[in-house]
Write a protein that holds these residues in place. Structure first.
Motif, mmCIF file in Angstrom:
data_model
loop_
_atom_site.group_PDB
_atom_site.id
_atom_site.type_symbol
_atom_site.label_atom_id
_atom_site.label_comp_id
_atom_site.label_asym_id
_atom_site.label_seq_id
_atom_site.Cartn_x
_atom_site.Cartn_y
_atom_site.Cartn_z
ATOM 1 N N THR A 160 0.857 -1.183 0.000
ATOM 2 C CA THR A 160 0.000 0.000 0.000
ATOM 3 C C THR A 160 0.892 1.231 0.000
ATOM 4 O O THR A 160 2.049 1.185 0.439
ATOM 5 C CB THR A 160 -0.954 0.031 1.206
ATOM 6 O OG1 THR A 160 -0.195 -0.131 2.415
ATOM 7 C CG2 THR A 160 -1.977 -1.083 1.124
ATOM 8 N N LEU A 161 0.358 2.348 -0.467
ATOM 9 C CA LEU A 161 1.167 3.537 -0.743
ATOM 10 C C LEU A 161 0.684 4.742 0.053
ATOM 11 O O LEU A 161 -0.489 5.094 -0.003
ATOM 12 C CB LEU A 161 1.120 3.869 -2.234
ATOM 13 C CG LEU A 161 1.358 2.700 -3.209
ATOM 14 C CD1 LEU A 161 1.118 3.152 -4.638
ATOM 15 C CD2 LEU A 161 2.753 2.134 -3.048
ATOM 16 N N VAL A 162 1.619 5.402 0.740
ATOM 17 C CA VAL A 162 1.287 6.625 1.469
ATOM 18 C C VAL A 162 1.042 7.770 0.491
ATOM 19 O O VAL A 162 0.074 8.518 0.601
ATOM 20 C CB VAL A 162 2.402 7.000 2.464
ATOM 21 C CG1 VAL A 162 2.064 8.313 3.175
ATOM 22 C CG2 VAL A 162 2.601 5.888 3.493
ATOM 23 N N THR A 163 1.924 7.942 -0.475
ATOM 24 C CA THR A 163 1.712 8.915 -1.553
ATOM 25 C C THR A 163 1.558 8.140 -2.852
ATOM 26 O O THR A 163 2.139 7.062 -3.014
ATOM 27 C CB THR A 163 2.888 9.903 -1.667
ATOM 28 O OG1 THR A 163 4.090 9.197 -2.025
ATOM 29 C CG2 THR A 163 3.108 10.624 -0.351
ATOM 30 N N ILE A 164 0.765 8.691 -3.779
ATOM 31 C CA ILE A 164 0.478 7.924 -4.999
ATOM 32 C C ILE A 164 0.989 8.674 -6.235
ATOM 33 O O ILE A 164 2.140 8.548 -6.612
ATOM 34 C CB ILE A 164 -1.031 7.626 -5.114
ATOM 35 C CG1 ILE A 164 -1.544 6.936 -3.833
ATOM 36 C CG2 ILE A 164 -1.299 6.720 -6.310
ATOM 37 C CD1 ILE A 164 -3.027 6.633 -3.835
ATOM 38 N N MET A 264 6.286 4.343 0.973
ATOM 39 C CA MET A 264 6.202 5.792 1.086
ATOM 40 C C MET A 264 5.847 6.475 -0.229
ATOM 41 O O MET A 264 5.284 7.567 -0.225
ATOM 42 C CB MET A 264 7.525 6.359 1.624
ATOM 43 C CG MET A 264 7.860 5.905 3.039
ATOM 44 S SD MET A 264 6.585 6.338 4.253
ATOM 45 C CE MET A 264 6.000 4.698 4.707
ATOM 46 N N TYR A 265 6.174 5.828 -1.350
ATOM 47 C CA TYR A 265 5.857 6.469 -2.632
ATOM 48 C C TYR A 265 5.605 5.408 -3.696
ATOM 49 O O TYR A 265 5.885 4.220 -3.510
ATOM 50 C CB TYR A 265 6.947 7.454 -3.067
ATOM 51 C CG TYR A 265 8.345 6.872 -3.180
ATOM 52 C CD1 TYR A 265 8.831 6.402 -4.393
ATOM 53 C CD2 TYR A 265 9.181 6.822 -2.065
ATOM 54 C CE1 TYR A 265 10.104 5.882 -4.500
ATOM 55 C CE2 TYR A 265 10.469 6.310 -2.161
ATOM 56 C CZ TYR A 265 10.923 5.831 -3.385
ATOM 57 O OH TYR A 265 12.189 5.315 -3.492
ATOM 58 N N HIS A 266 5.068 5.857 -4.797
ATOM 59 C CA HIS A 266 4.551 5.004 -5.861
ATOM 60 C C HIS A 266 5.546 3.935 -6.317
ATOM 61 O O HIS A 266 5.302 2.727 -6.197
ATOM 62 C CB HIS A 266 4.139 5.901 -7.041
ATOM 63 C CG HIS A 266 3.468 5.187 -8.172
ATOM 64 N ND1 HIS A 266 4.172 4.514 -9.146
ATOM 65 C CD2 HIS A 266 2.160 5.050 -8.505
ATOM 66 C CE1 HIS A 266 3.335 3.999 -10.024
ATOM 67 N NE2 HIS A 266 2.096 4.308 -9.661
ATOM 68 N N ASP A 267 6.688 4.353 -6.849
ATOM 69 C CA ASP A 267 7.604 3.390 -7.443
ATOM 70 C C ASP A 267 8.327 2.543 -6.410
ATOM 71 O O ASP A 267 8.808 1.453 -6.737
ATOM 72 C CB ASP A 267 8.611 4.095 -8.348
ATOM 73 C CG ASP A 267 8.001 4.505 -9.679
ATOM 74 O OD1 ASP A 267 6.772 4.402 -9.819
ATOM 75 O OD2 ASP A 267 8.752 4.940 -10.575
ATOM 76 N N GLN A 268 8.427 3.017 -5.175
ATOM 77 C CA GLN A 268 9.037 2.193 -4.140
ATOM 78 C C GLN A 268 8.288 0.878 -3.991
ATOM 79 O O GLN A 268 8.889 -0.182 -3.813
ATOM 80 C CB GLN A 268 9.043 2.924 -2.795
ATOM 81 C CG GLN A 268 9.716 2.137 -1.674
ATOM 82 C CD GLN A 268 9.590 2.814 -0.319
ATOM 83 O OE1 GLN A 268 8.488 3.021 0.180
ATOM 84 N NE2 GLN A 268 10.722 3.187 0.250
ATOM 85 N N GLY A 269 6.967 0.938 -4.078
ATOM 86 C CA GLY A 269 6.160 -0.265 -3.956
ATOM 87 C C GLY A 269 5.908 -0.980 -5.257
ATOM 88 O O GLY A 269 5.889 -2.217 -5.313
ATOM 89 N N LEU A 270 5.723 -0.222 -6.333
ATOM 90 C CA LEU A 270 5.303 -0.851 -7.579
ATOM 91 C C LEU A 270 6.429 -1.518 -8.364
ATOM 92 O O LEU A 270 6.178 -2.459 -9.124
ATOM 93 C CB LEU A 270 4.572 0.168 -8.457
ATOM 94 C CG LEU A 270 3.051 0.135 -8.260
ATOM 95 C CD1 LEU A 270 2.673 0.522 -6.843
ATOM 96 C CD2 LEU A 270 2.339 1.000 -9.266
#
Length: 339
Positions: A160-164, A264-270
């Protein structure tokens, strides 16, 4: 039996093709029935081009659902013979928005149990006069859901993402104890009620290399992330971190140590997620009053109409929408986020 509405997405993208492919390979499932919200003419053209023997069949809420057909609620009548694959227009943009709006309405009226969305074009959305940065924000507005979050879900990894959708340079300014804590709470609640996990285990990634390494590479972990984790623990949530981002994804995916990772951010998770689930990942919007899943890819205008799009993500997304809907019904909580 759950009825899942599949919104067709941008008619000029791969949405129509993956829908036809999905129905072509679908085996009967007593748990749910999928319905398409879209354009029967475009779907018919897709069937012809893919040499699919299934035919679109017009459907309305309350009608029986035909076997060996593609049930579709007709919401647009675009000129299918002149539509150019990969080239959205103002009319296709308006049509894709109408599918989403109708889907939300039908779920809110209990005529559908959930929606599963095919990809839309953010540029086309803007050109049609809508200011939403994407699908997620539009659905949050339509359902009047002020607290929402994006989860990418797969069998090996959930994030899940804090910022998108924001520039990377804006991430640290958007981080706060409140933002991290809010996402931990929403994620924990969803894992319990949507995914049926009795005691969720949540990991939180740092934003800096080595999770800041004692503030050597940044202090966001100490000032913003760790305080949110401590407060969540006081509320009884099983959450750990912040962990170095370069190791926590492997730990969760390889050993199953955690049920999800807060990023914390989009690409960190994706980036790690798509490495594992490029074809079968599912986008789930947490925090909505309705159940919404989505394919984990875009409109793919570059391959639209070429007959090579895969429906793996759609298959998983429809099934997950039904599972989440069933889990909410078991817990008698249509809207698990009501306060």
């Amino acid at each position: 039996m759950n009825i899942i509405g599949i919104t067709m997405g941008c008619p000029a993208g791969i949405g129509p093709e993956i829908i036809v492919r999905y129905f072509k390979q679908r085996t009967p499932d007593s748990r749910f029935t999928p319905i398409v919200l879209g354009d029967p003419g475009i779907l018919q053209r897709c069937c012809n081009e893919l040499e699919c023997s299934l035919l679109p069949s017009l459907w309305q809420p309350g009608l029986d659902i035909p076997e060996r057909a593609i049930p579709v609620l007709s919401l647009s009548q675009l000129p299918s013979d002149t539509l150019e694959w990969g080239k959205p227009t103002l009319n296709t943009a308006k049509a894709m928005v109408s599918y989403i709006e109708k889907g939300v309405e039908l779920v809110q009226n209990s005529q559908l149990d959930a929606i599963c969305t095919c990809p839309i074009s953010k540029d086309a959305l803007q050109n049609a006069g809508y200011t939403y940065p994407g699908h997620t924000e539009m659905l949050a507005d339509l359902t009047r859901s002020p607290r929402y979050a994006m989860m990418m879900a797969g069998k090996r990894l959930k994030v899940t993402l804090v910022t998108i959708h924001c520039a990377l340079k804006e991430v640290t300014a958007l981080l706060s104890i409140h933002a991290v804590l809010k996402l931990i709470r929403i994620t924990n609640l969803s894992l319990k009620n949507d995914f049926g996990i009795a005691s969720p285990r949540i990991a939180v990634a740092g934003v800096n290399p080595h999770a800041g390494e004692n503030r050597l590479f940044g202090d966001e972990e100490d000032l913003l992330i760790h305080p949110a984790i401590l407060q969540a623990r006081e509320e009884g949530i099983d959450v750990s971190g912040p962990f170095p981002p370069d190791t926590i994804f492997f730990t969760a995916a390889e050993y199953g140590t955690y049920d999800t990772i807060i990023c914390m951010y989009h690409d960190q998770g994706l980036i790690p997620f798509k490495l594992l689930h490029f074809h079968d990942g599912v986008n789930v919007t947490l925090g909505l009053s309705i159940v919404r899943t989505s394919v984990d890819h875009g409109t793919a205008y570059d391959i639209a109409g070429k007959g090579i799009a895969r429906c793996d993500s759609l298959t998983e997304a429809v099934q997950l929408a039904s599972e989440i809907s069933s889990n909410r019904k078991k817990r008698l909580c249509n809207n698990i986020y009501e306060t």
